[in-house]
Enzyme design. Structure first.
Site, mmCIF file in Angstrom:
data_model
loop_
_atom_site.group_PDB
_atom_site.id
_atom_site.type_symbol
_atom_site.label_atom_id
_atom_site.label_comp_id
_atom_site.label_asym_id
_atom_site.label_seq_id
_atom_site.Cartn_x
_atom_site.Cartn_y
_atom_site.Cartn_z
ATOM 1 N N ARG A 10 46.583 43.765 51.039
ATOM 2 C CA ARG A 10 46.285 42.557 50.272
ATOM 3 C C ARG A 10 45.957 41.184 52.039
ATOM 4 O O ARG A 10 46.916 40.496 52.124
ATOM 5 C CB ARG A 10 47.003 41.654 49.061
ATOM 6 C CG ARG A 10 46.752 40.508 48.619
ATOM 7 C CD ARG A 10 44.974 40.601 48.085
ATOM 8 N NE ARG A 10 45.833 41.608 46.508
ATOM 9 C CZ ARG A 10 44.281 42.152 46.069
ATOM 10 N NH1 ARG A 10 43.158 41.256 46.447
ATOM 11 N NH2 ARG A 10 44.341 42.820 44.969
ATOM 12 N N GLN A 69 37.039 48.938 42.243
ATOM 13 C CA GLN A 69 36.378 48.147 43.178
ATOM 14 C C GLN A 69 36.115 48.096 44.313
ATOM 15 O O GLN A 69 37.675 48.220 45.186
ATOM 16 C CB GLN A 69 37.370 47.068 42.114
ATOM 17 C CG GLN A 69 37.052 46.033 43.251
ATOM 18 C CD GLN A 69 36.874 44.575 42.535
ATOM 19 O OE1 GLN A 69 36.632 44.192 41.326
ATOM 20 N NE2 GLN A 69 37.171 43.005 42.978
ATOM 21 N N ARG A 107 38.270 51.071 52.237
ATOM 22 C CA ARG A 107 39.783 49.961 52.226
ATOM 23 C C ARG A 107 41.057 50.906 52.785
ATOM 24 O O ARG A 107 42.001 50.097 52.748
ATOM 25 C CB ARG A 107 39.486 48.448 52.243
ATOM 26 C CG ARG A 107 39.272 48.627 50.781
ATOM 27 C CD ARG A 107 38.897 47.502 49.573
ATOM 28 N NE ARG A 107 39.635 47.781 48.352
ATOM 29 C CZ ARG A 107 39.515 46.519 47.331
ATOM 30 N NH1 ARG A 107 40.450 45.467 48.015
ATOM 31 N NH2 ARG A 107 39.627 46.913 46.384
ATOM 32 N N HIS A 141 35.461 41.676 54.336
ATOM 33 C CA HIS A 141 36.437 40.522 53.524
ATOM 34 C C HIS A 141 37.465 40.439 53.600
ATOM 35 O O HIS A 141 38.296 40.060 53.147
ATOM 36 C CB HIS A 141 37.125 40.974 52.062
ATOM 37 C CG HIS A 141 37.191 40.869 51.132
ATOM 38 N ND1 HIS A 141 38.321 39.728 51.072
ATOM 39 C CD2 HIS A 141 36.592 41.131 49.665
ATOM 40 C CE1 HIS A 141 38.148 39.416 49.372
ATOM 41 N NE2 HIS A 141 37.209 40.443 48.621
ATOM 42 N N ASP A 168 34.464 32.381 43.290
ATOM 43 C CA ASP A 168 34.199 33.767 43.367
ATOM 44 C C ASP A 168 32.480 33.257 43.569
ATOM 45 O O ASP A 168 32.064 33.418 41.979
ATOM 46 C CB ASP A 168 35.004 34.575 41.925
ATOM 47 C CG ASP A 168 35.029 35.619 42.515
ATOM 48 O OD1 ASP A 168 35.298 36.519 41.873
ATOM 49 O OD2 ASP A 168 34.185 35.843 43.686
ATOM 50 N N GLU A 224 33.465 35.724 53.592
ATOM 51 C CA GLU A 224 33.027 37.026 53.520
ATOM 52 C C GLU A 224 31.986 37.805 54.255
ATOM 53 O O GLU A 224 30.982 36.904 53.254
ATOM 54 C CB GLU A 224 33.688 38.010 52.424
ATOM 55 C CG GLU A 224 35.050 37.348 52.104
ATOM 56 C CD GLU A 224 35.031 38.229 50.592
ATOM 57 O OE1 GLU A 224 36.004 37.478 49.767
ATOM 58 O OE2 GLU A 224 34.497 38.974 49.800
HETATM 59 O O1 TA6 Z 1 35.205 39.507 46.990
HETATM 60 C C1 TA6 Z 1 35.825 37.845 46.132
HETATM 61 C C2 TA6 Z 1 36.311 39.113 45.092
HETATM 62 O O2 TA6 Z 1 35.555 40.477 45.121
HETATM 63 C C3 TA6 Z 1 36.201 38.866 43.496
HETATM 64 O O3 TA6 Z 1 36.445 38.742 42.230
HETATM 65 C C4 TA6 Z 1 38.451 39.221 43.556
HETATM 66 O O4 TA6 Z 1 38.406 40.023 42.794
HETATM 67 C C5 TA6 Z 1 38.800 39.432 45.287
HETATM 68 O O5 TA6 Z 1 37.474 40.343 45.696
HETATM 69 C C6 TA6 Z 1 38.937 40.491 45.867
HETATM 70 O O6 TA6 Z 1 39.247 41.992 45.165
HETATM 71 P P1 TA6 Z 1 40.453 42.590 44.834
HETATM 72 O O7 TA6 Z 1 39.877 44.254 44.683
HETATM 73 O O8 TA6 Z 1 41.280 42.882 46.671
HETATM 74 O O9 TA6 Z 1 41.447 42.371 44.125
#
Ligand code: TA6
Length: 327
Positions: free
Chosen positions: A105, A124, A129, A194, A239, A298
């Site tokens: 993070r 996600q 990563r 990111h 966001d 990003e």
């Molecule tokens: O880049 C912005 C985003 O897509 C937000 O929607 C938020 O979820 C962030 O990324 C972090 O995502 P993560 O999967 O690292 O918690």
């Protein structure tokens, strides 16, 4: 002597980069000491230290004449970049996990081969990563910049796709994600670096360079809007996915009196994110108050800007981060 001859001369002279490897406990230290015209050149001093970091994960620490950097093999994540005499440029959550299989993070998570959570994908922001990468090599250039090369080990999800990551460190930090399609058919993907930046106080931060650019508001059903303001300011969760925008953005930090320039190549999307209060509390690997000290700007190619890579082709996403004083 022409410029070319001068450069050649400098390169020739600076070729005498002495490498010395020392092992101290779990640390492997590669010292790069460069001689310029037979005299030790301070700018050519650098150390590349392979060591164990948080969570007992392998990490590479690189010290140059101007700066210090830390890169975890987990996700090839650059977690720390700091110019001497300046606050860190990258933000890293104190609550971040450091375990294979979980993303770090903070720093610069490498998002690939998809962004967000498409319905047909598990997880996600892709998977690279949260995977361990290989540290291939580090080199010192004649100008004192150190480059480090990382490679994603072959994986079943990407049978004929090669993925490499180059980190170049000096007064600035440059990262480049290189994806090569070694298959015989087109490969479609999204990519994004990111980046989490350290700021002094989010209330004193603005992001400029996106005026007039269309964006998808992820807080409003991805509805399409246009950035009307000269600067983006933060008074709540933000966001947004800015699309069709190749230009640089800049973070202006009124608390640290610092400007951070985010220059990019081969990137048409810029994502701006701050989780603010509720989202911060909802994230287990993020401190409740940490939203005040970070902002994500990003650089990548997502949604409308996703990439279709032909066989034999490479896509190179490059980002250069630099900082200046606003005092
Ligand atoms: O880049 C912005 C985003 O897509 C937000 O929607 C938020 O979820 C962030 O990324 C972090 O995502 P993560 O999967 O690292 O918690």
């Amino acid at each position: 002597m022409s410029v070319v001859e001068t450069v050649r001369e400098v390169v020739r002279a600076a070729q005498t980069i002495c490498k010395r490897i020392v092992r101290k406990g779990d640390r492997k230290i590669l010292s790069l000491r460069g001689q310029y015209n037979n005299t030790l050149s301070p700018t050519l001093n650098a150390q590349v230290i392979q060591q164990t970091g948080r969570g007992d994960l392998p990490m590479v620490r690189i010290e140059t004449h101007w700066s210090e950097t830390e890169i975890y093999l987990l996700g090839a994540c650059v977690t720390h970049f700091q110019r001497h005499g300046e606050p860190p440029l990258l933000f890293l959550s104190e609550k971040s996990r450091f375990e294979n299989g979980s993303p770090i993070r903070g720093g610069i998570p490498v998002i690939f081969p998809w962004f967000g959570k498409p319905v047909d994908k598990s997880g996600q922001h892709g998977f690279v990563r949260a995977r361990p990468w290989e540290f291939v090599e580090a080199k010192a250039q004649p100008d004192g910049i150190v480059t480090a090369l990382f490679r994603l080990p072959p994986c079943p999800e990407l049978p004929s796709i090669a993925v490499e990551y180059v980190v170049a460190i000096g007064e600035t930090l440059t990262v480049e994600l290189i994806v090569t399609n070694k298959s015989s058919s087109n490969f479609a993907f999204e990519n994004c670096l990111h980046t989490y930046f350290t700021v002094g106080d989010i209330n004193a931060v603005s992001v400029v360079g996106l005026k007039g650019v269309d964006y998808l508001d992820s807080l409003d059903g991805a509805s399409r809007k246009t950035e009307a303001g000269d600067a983006i300011r933060f008074t709540g969760e933000v966001d947004r996915i800015y699309i069709n925008t190749p230009q640089a953005a800049e973070i202006r930090d009124g608390a640290l009196h610092r400007g951070i320039r985010v220059e990019k190549e081969n990137s048409l999307s810029t994502v701006v994110w701050n989780p603010w209060i509720a989202k911060s509390r909802a994230m287990a690997d993020f401190g409740d108050e940490e939203y005040q000290r970070m902002v994500c700007v990003e650089s990548g190619n997502v949604r409308d800007n996703s990439v279709a890579l032909a066989p034999g082709q490479s896509a190179r996403l490059k980002v250069k981060l630099s900082s200046t004083s606003l005092k």
